[in-house]
Design an enzyme around this catalytic site. Structure first.
Site, PDB file in Angstrom:
ATOM      1  CG  ASN A 152      57.941  -0.090  26.115  1.00 39.51           C
ATOM      2  OD1 ASN A 152      57.639  -1.291  26.080  1.00 39.51           O
ATOM      3  ND2 ASN A 152      58.875   0.432  25.347  1.00 39.51           N
ATOM      4  CE  LYS A 153      56.850  -4.148  24.165  1.00 37.37           C
ATOM      5  NZ  LYS A 153      57.685  -5.311  24.018  1.00 37.37           N
TER       6      LYS A 153
END
Ligand SMILES: *Cc1c(COP(=O)(O)O)cnc(C)c1O
Length: 390
Positions: free
Chosen positions: A186-187
């Site tokens: 999710n980065k």
């Protein structure tokens, strides 16, 4: 609930032929452990951040562990870090036997650490400071460096949110003794699991290189190519290496990072237009300080006082909009409650009001509008419910 069940998930991965092709090629190469793709990824990342050394590692947590070990942090040392961050830095500080000391944030308009409170945390035992660039908004590194340099304290940048962010013309991660990045799904630069540690300091680079791979003086890849016959072990090290398949994904994602960050910034700006100042809502991460560029990692909204965050989250989940909280402060966790004694009034004042909205590059305009209007409706309903009850 699976990602597919959300109309707007918190985060989402774009998968296409180029990514599949890069993975296929790495798999077909027959060499899966650290090798030429990892070296290429490291070189490209080092150039992107503007530092001479970049080491691909298995996670940002591993990078933080290597940073603290490389700087010689251990029992008897204190390491200062904000409480309002992901727990990885504090965990690694405690794991090397040092004492985490939590400092406060500036306030509801600036979720990064407060240099004035940081200064109050410094003692004769302070060995390092681990700063965060919250949601990709660069913290006041100049003020932090001034406090640290005068006292011989090392600055580690937890740049997990901040690939591509910059301050004063310098990339986040390149200013402190070292910078640690995350490639978690999710980065901003998603690989699955993975990270990078960058540094301009030769001696630190040497320690990181050794500690990443068992403390051995020669790598398997070098021996495979006949560049080295044997090896020595000069320090009890770890295995924090990245593999070729994930390096191949990382290379593709690094090429896409500037465009991906720009798309995130556009969505965040639209959230700000829809929400900021309405019904007592604010978006503390929607603007970077003068001279700084944010990587727009998180869309954090501060809810007005008197609104139950859980009720808002449940109402949005009913509309199949996924939200989260970044972050529950570390000083409230069971593992840290008893270790932490400093008052953190500004962290406590925002902690229960923070709500993270969906943000990823390929969000559609319609999804952003839907999230914005849904939040306004649910907050309005909650406020009038509260008023009725009073
Ligand atoms: C995600 C994150 C980490 C940990 O990254 P991993 O790669 O999952 O180990 C560390 N610090 C911050 C601020 C993060 O957001």
């Amino acid at each position: 609930m699976s990602a597919a069940a959300w109309v707007v998930p918190l985060s989402d991965l774009a998968v296409d032929e180029e990514l599949r092709g890069a993975v296929d090629e790495a798999v077909a190469s027959g060499w899966w452990s650290m090798g030429p793709r990892v070296q290429e990824f490291e070189a490209a990342f080092a150039e992107f951040v503007g530092v001479p050394h970049a080491f691909a590692v298995s996670s940002c947590t591993a990078a933080l562990h290597l940073a603290l070990l490389g700087l010689g942090c251990g029992p008897g040392d204190e390491v200062i870090t904000p409480s309002l961050t992901f727990v990885a830095a504090a965990n690694m500080i405690a794991r090397v036997g040092a004492t985490p000391v939590f400092c406060d944030i500036r306030g509801p308009g600036d979720l990064n650490l407060d240099p004035a409170d940081l200064e109050r945390c410094v003692t004769g035992r302070t060995k390092a400071i681990v700063v965060l660039h919250y949601g990709g908004v660069p913290c006041d590194l100049a003020a932090v460096q001034e406090i640290a340099t005068a006292r011989g304290i090392a600055v580690v940048e937890d740049a997990a949110h901040a690939p591509g962010a910059s301050i004063g013309g310098r990339m986040c991660g390149s200013v402190g003794a070292c910078g640690c990045f995350s490639f978690f799904s999710n980065k901003n630069l998603p690989v699955g699991e993975g990270g990078m540690i960058v540094t301009a300091e030769e001696s630190l680079a040497g320690k990181i290189r050794l500690l990443r791979s068992h403390g051995m003086t020669a790598l398997t890849w070098d021996r495979h190519r006949g560049h080295a016959a044997g090896y020595d072990v000069v320090e009890p090290g770890l295995n924090y290496r990245l593999d070729e398949i994930r390096a191949a994904v990382g290379l593709v994602q690094l090429g896409r990072l500037p465009r991906a960050n720009a798309a995130r910034a556009k969505h965040l700006e639209r959230y700000r237009e829809i929400l900021d100042g309405r019904l007592g809502l604010s978006l503390p991460l929607a603007a970077a300080p003068p001279g700084a560029v944010s990587s727009s990692h998180l869309a954090v909204v501060l809810l007005p006082d008197g609104v139950e965050r859980d009720a808002i989250r449940a109402a949005l989940a009913e509309r199949r909009i996924q939200t989260s909280v970044h972050y529950p402060p570390i000083h409230r966790f069971s593992a840290y409650r008893t270790r932490s004694t400093r008052p953190l009034p500004r962290t406590d004042a925002v902690a229960d009001r923070m709500l993270t909205l969906p943000l990823y590059p390929h969000l559609s305009q319609a999804q952003v509008e839907l999230v914005g209007s849904s939040l306004l409706e649910t907050v309005e309903a909650e406020l009038s419910r509260g008023a009725d009850a009073a």
